[in-house]
Design a protein around this motif. Structure first.
Motif, PDB file in Angstrom:
ATOM      1  N   ASN A   1       0.619  -1.212  -0.123  1.00 21.49           N
ATOM      2  CA  ASN A   1      -0.038   0.011  -0.032  1.00 21.49           C
ATOM      3  C   ASN A   1       0.998   1.307   0.113  1.00 21.49           C
ATOM      4  OD1 ASN A   1      -2.431  -1.507  -0.009  1.00 21.49           O
ATOM      5  ND2 ASN A   1      -2.660  -1.331   2.277  1.00 21.49           N
ATOM      6  N   PRO A   2       0.603   2.244  -0.600  1.00 20.63           N
ATOM      7  CA  PRO A   2       1.059   3.645  -0.651  1.00 20.63           C
ATOM      8  C   PRO A   2       1.330   4.285   0.727  1.00 20.63           C
ATOM      9  CG  PRO A   2      -0.290   3.544  -2.496  1.00 20.63           C
ATOM     10  CD  PRO A   2      -0.728   2.297  -1.502  1.00 20.63           C
ATOM     11  N   VAL A   3       2.549   4.688   1.132  1.00 23.83           N
ATOM     12  CA  VAL A   3       2.699   5.308   2.454  1.00 23.83           C
ATOM     13  C   VAL A   3       3.407   6.609   2.535  1.00 23.83           C
ATOM     14  CG1 VAL A   3       3.793   4.952   4.722  1.00 23.83           C
ATOM     15  CG2 VAL A   3       2.860   2.748   3.688  1.00 23.83           C
ATOM     16  N   PHE A   4       2.890   7.501   3.053  1.00 29.10           N
ATOM     17  CA  PHE A   4       3.438   9.096   2.674  1.00 29.10           C
ATOM     18  C   PHE A   4       3.653   9.478   4.141  1.00 29.10           C
ATOM     19  CE2 PHE A   4       0.127   8.226  -0.336  1.00 29.10           C
ATOM     20  CZ  PHE A   4       0.744   8.758  -1.494  1.00 29.10           C
TER      21      PHE A   4
ATOM     22  N   VAL B   1       0.911   8.449   6.412  1.00 27.72           N
ATOM     23  CA  VAL B   1      -0.560   8.247   5.932  1.00 27.72           C
ATOM     24  C   VAL B   1      -0.739   6.984   4.942  1.00 27.72           C
ATOM     25  CG1 VAL B   1      -2.353   9.290   4.431  1.00 27.72           C
ATOM     26  CG2 VAL B   1      -1.193  10.802   6.182  1.00 27.72           C
ATOM     27  N   THR B   2      -1.528   6.057   5.199  1.00 27.84           N
ATOM     28  CA  THR B   2      -1.370   4.928   4.325  1.00 27.84           C
ATOM     29  C   THR B   2      -2.771   4.932   3.445  1.00 27.84           C
ATOM     30  OG1 THR B   2      -0.222   3.736   5.708  1.00 27.84           O
ATOM     31  CG2 THR B   2      -1.189   2.414   4.405  1.00 27.84           C
ATOM     32  N   THR B   3      -2.752   4.784   2.210  1.00 22.80           N
ATOM     33  CA  THR B   3      -3.911   4.575   1.606  1.00 22.80           C
ATOM     34  C   THR B   3      -4.110   3.308   1.011  1.00 22.80           C
ATOM     35  OG1 THR B   3      -2.816   5.378  -0.476  1.00 22.80           O
ATOM     36  CG2 THR B   3      -3.690   7.231   0.997  1.00 22.80           C
ATOM     37  N   SER B   4      -5.467   2.905   0.797  1.00 21.68           N
ATOM     38  CA  SER B   4      -5.632   1.525   0.113  1.00 21.68           C
ATOM     39  C   SER B   4      -6.677   1.897  -0.861  1.00 21.68           C
ATOM     40  CB  SER B   4      -6.601   0.823   1.453  1.00 21.68           C
ATOM     41  OG  SER B   4      -5.469   0.727   2.574  1.00 21.68           O
TER      42      SER B   4
ATOM     43  N   ARG C   1       3.996   4.127  -7.100  1.00 20.88           N
ATOM     44  CA  ARG C   1       4.089   4.106  -8.834  1.00 20.88           C
ATOM     45  C   ARG C   1       2.870   3.091  -9.092  1.00 20.88           C
ATOM     46  NH1 ARG C   1       8.596   1.882  -8.685  1.00 20.88           N
ATOM     47  NH2 ARG C   1       9.929   3.536  -8.642  1.00 20.88           N
ATOM     48  N   ALA C   2       2.857   1.977  -8.393  1.00 20.09           N
ATOM     49  CA  ALA C   2       2.048   0.994  -9.241  1.00 20.09           C
ATOM     50  C   ALA C   2       0.521   1.626  -8.861  1.00 20.09           C
ATOM     51  CB  ALA C   2       2.012  -0.370  -8.062  1.00 20.09           C
ATOM     52  N   VAL C   3       0.123   2.391  -7.756  1.00 19.36           N
ATOM     53  CA  VAL C   3      -1.105   2.903  -7.528  1.00 19.36           C
ATOM     54  C   VAL C   3      -1.464   4.117  -7.980  1.00 19.36           C
ATOM     55  CG1 VAL C   3      -3.093   3.524  -5.846  1.00 19.36           C
ATOM     56  CG2 VAL C   3      -1.233   1.520  -5.410  1.00 19.36           C
TER      57      VAL C   3
END
Length: 756
Positions: A408-411, A496-499, A428-430
């Motif tokens: 998962n993307p993490v910011f 911040v983690t986005t799903s 990059r993938a999301v």
């Protein structure tokens, strides 16, 4: 003389004496002035009364113009001891009557003192106050005289036939009475001497009393206080000053005694602290040395002695590292150069051959003149910390690998402005961005709408569900966001983690749409009944029109208008039903807005109103008026209410059918659906109750699970309550079942009141 000049007692007596002298002298001065004023006022008033008495006594004689009688009266009165002169002047300043024969018929100068009082202006004054008619002057024999002149007014009797004074004359003359102030001045002098004598006596007696009081109650206690203070200065801290009075000096003595005791206690405490500091210096778990400018060891603690076993007069660099000359980067040298504290990290080998790391800190030691005479160097063993740093570096590399490879993307966001400080490779993938493209941009740039609102949400919440983001290609992504505060270096940040839930939402949308289509199938019968009535009206009206046209009969205008209005209203009704069905069946995204629940509930009921009526099911309404608004999606909430009404209808039908098969009288069964809304605190509550079969305890926990149904095969998909549960949750509400006092099902839905 020097001691007397600096004596507090003498100053106190002198100050009190001067103050007393000034006070008594001021009192004596004003008292004498008051008595002088009082005596003079009494003499003036008495002389004025005498003047009035003479005028009254001679009044009759003047009226009959008896000069002998007037002279006799004036001479008799003038024989009194205090009276010097009694004169009566005519208007020309001539003395007509006097107690002295030598003064009679003499003419005085009009500018003379007695006459000038009235003749200082033209015309002459004839009405004067007593103070203006009074004069004081000195006689040739040296004592003071008081003169009071009084005008003789022209009366009506004076201008009669026996007198020659004209009527227009206001003043005929003046009466001047002069009395001696010799006796009065003597009385005033005696009074002044008495007052002055009393003043001197009171001053002397008071001064003696004050001197005795100050000597006994000030000087002697102060002497004891001084002696006690000298003893405290010599070290006799617990010696007590023997002063037992309850005044300020007694309090001062108690304060000095308390001060001596406190000084003694503090001195003892200082001695203990000195011993403690010496022990601390010796036993502190770090290396401490004191060095001179040549780096020779002047002192050191036990830790240094045990660790390096130095010799007397040894050099610092030789004792520490076995060197023959000082270290290249020496903080002691810098401290002697600039007088500041310096820091460094050093490494050396212990006696056992192990490598040791130290943190070195130096500080200057100065003498009373401020000159640097030595430098203190403290070394703290940081070998374990160095080992931990190496382990931490390995751990950071490991966790950085975890961070980079999380799917998962993490910011990492700045906690103040939500700027992206770092992110992992999953973006990059999301999102389609490279890491260097998105770092240093703002996280809110990823949101498609209401960026300020979501910025506030990130600062105040930990979870934000179903948010629209946009990737690099401009496509919409639905994501769930998880936020947690953290520290990035020494900076406060948000992790911040986005799903990405886009595919899941698409699946859910398909399920919801499938459920809608199934519901539309359930609604088909009801819609047919609803459309049948307006079609029947239209059919009847058209048949009537065709019949009249074939017979070529005229249709009355009122009948034509009425039937046209009926056709128009029923066409509108059919159109409304069809539009309602089309809107309900349309696929739409979740969009929260302010919703009036009563309106949505009534709209959901409209489709089934005719169907329920035909099946004999009564709907009981209990809606709260002016119900507060909530935040929700009106289209999806209508789907929830339709599902609950359909389930209630089917449950009532099933119970009725079961009772019919069991040979029970179905007419005795209640066929009702209860729809209620109300407000409880900050919640809006919707209740849906029926008189159907109800929900058994065994399946109560399963009814909201997907594909779970109690209906027969082919009569239900098992998605209605599951989808309803998800819709209500997405709108921020809750749905649950409650035990019903009756036999049917009882659903309770709660929403928070909109904050707008």
């Amino acid at each position: 003389m020097k001691n007397l000049r600096h004596s507090l007692v003498l100053r106190l007596i002198f100050a009190v004496g001067v103050t007393l002298l000034i006070s008594i002298s001021t009192w004596a001065y004003f008292s004498i002035r008051y008595q002088q004023k009082k005596f003079m006022q009494s003499i003036v008033e008495g002389t004025d009364r005498l003047t009035n008495t003479i005028k009254l006594g001679t009044h009759y004689a003047m009226m009959i113009n008896s000069r002998d009688e007037i002279n006799q009266i004036i001479r008799n009165i003038g024989r009194q001891k205090e009276i010097e002169n009694i004169r009566i002047y005519n208007k020309d300043g001539q003395i007509k009557f006097s107690n002295r024969d030598s003064d009679i018929e003499q003419i005085t100068n009009i500018k003379a003192e007695a006459c000038y009082i009235c003749h200082r202006s033209e015309p002459a004054l004839y009405e004067l106050e007593l103070a203006q008619r009074t004069r004081i002057f000195t006689s040739p024999r040296g004592y003071r005289l008081l003169g009071v002149i009084s005008p003789i007014n022209n009366e009506p009797g004076c201008s009669s036939e026996c007198h020659f004074h004209p009527k227009d004359k206001k003043i005929l003359g003046a009466l001047d009475v002069v009395v001696s102030l010799k006796g009065t001045d003597a009385d005033i002098l005696r009074y002044e001497e008495g007052i002055i004598s009393l003043t001197v006596f009171v001053f002397l007696v008071t001064s003696v009393i004050i001197f005795i009081i100050v000597l006994k109650f000030v000087k002697q206690p102060i002497k004891k206080l001084i002696d006690g203070t000298h003893l405290i200065a010599k070290g006799a801290y617990y010696n007590k000053v023997d002063v037992h009075t309850e005044d300020e000096i007694g309090e001062l003595a108690m304060a000095i005694n308390s001060m001596g005791k406190e000084i003694g206690d503090k001195q003892a405490k200082l001695n203990r602290q000195r011993d403690e500091y010496q022990q601390l210096f010796e036993n502190v778990p770090c290396i401490i040395t004191v060095q001179d400018r040549n780096y020779r060891l002047l002192g050191y603690n036990r830790e240094f002695s045990n660790k390096f076993n130095p010799k007397k007069g040894d050099m610092c660099f030789h004792a520490y590292k076995g060197r023959d000359k000082k270290c290249e980067n020496c903080p002691v040298e810098k401290t002697f150069e600039d007088g500041e504290s310096h820091y460094s990290e050093e490494a050396g080998v212990n006696k056992d051959g192990t490598l040791t790391h130290w943190i070195v800190r130096t500080a200057p030691l100065r003498n009373n003149e401020g000159e640097i005479v030595a430098a203190m160097e403290m070394c703290l063993d940081i070998t374990p910390r160095k080992q931990l740093e190496e382990q931490l570096e390995k751990s950071e590399k490991k966790y950085h690998a975890f961070f980079s490879n999380i799917p998962n993307p993490v910011f990492v966001l700045d906690a103040e402005n939500l700027q992206i400080l770092d992110c992992n490779e999953s973006i990059r993938a999301v999102y389609g961005y490279e890491k260097n493209e998105i770092v240093n941009t703002h996280f809110t740039d990823l949101f498609m709408e209401d960026k300020k609102h979501y910025a506030r949400e990130i600062l105040t919440k930990t979870v934000i569900d179903q948010v629209k983001h946009m990737n690099k290609a401009g496509n919409i992504l639905f994501v769930n966001i998880r936020i947690s505060p953290a520290e990035y270096g020494e900076q406060k940040v948000f992790l911040v983690t986005t799903s990405d839930i886009t595919k899941r939402l698409e699946t859910e949308q398909q399920l919801i749409q499938t459920s809608k289509m199934a519901t539309l199938g359930e609604m088909a019968t009801g819609v047919a009944h609803e459309l049948n009535q307006p079609l029947s009206v239209i059919k009847t009206a058209s048949s009537f029109f065709m019949k009249k046209i074939r017979k070529k009969e005229t249709i009355r205008e009122d009948i034509l208008l009425t039937m046209s209005q009926e056709i128009d209203s029923h066409v509108d009704r059919a159109t409304k039903i069809i539009n309602h069905m089309r809107e309900f069946g349309r696929k739409s995204d979740m969009c929260l807005a302010e919703v009036q629940v009563n309106g949505v509930l009534q709209k959901a009921f409209e489709i089934f109103s005719q169907q329920l009526k035909l099946r004999g099911i009564e709907v009981v309404w209990d809606l709260e008026e002016n119900l507060p608004r909530i935040m929700g999606d009106p289209g999806r909430l209508e789907q929830v209410f339709i599902n609950l009404i359909i389930n209630a209808r089917d449950a009532i039908e099933a119970r009725w059918e079961f009772n019919r098969q069991e040979m029970a009288d179905p007419q005795e069964e209640e066929r009702k659906i209860f729809l209620r809304t109300k407000t409880e605190g900050d919640k809006v509550v919707i209740e849906v109750e029926d008189t159907g079969n109800g929900i058994s305890p065994e399946i109560r926990t399963k009814i909201f699970e997907p594909f779970f149904t109690t209906k027969e095969v082919g009569k239900g998909t098992g998605l209605g309550l599951s989808i309803s549960y998800g819709i209500i949750k997405d709108c921020g509400g809750t749905i649950r079942t409650r035990r019903n006092k009756g036999k049917g099902a009882f659903f309770v839905i709660q929403f928070s009141i909109s904050e707008k």
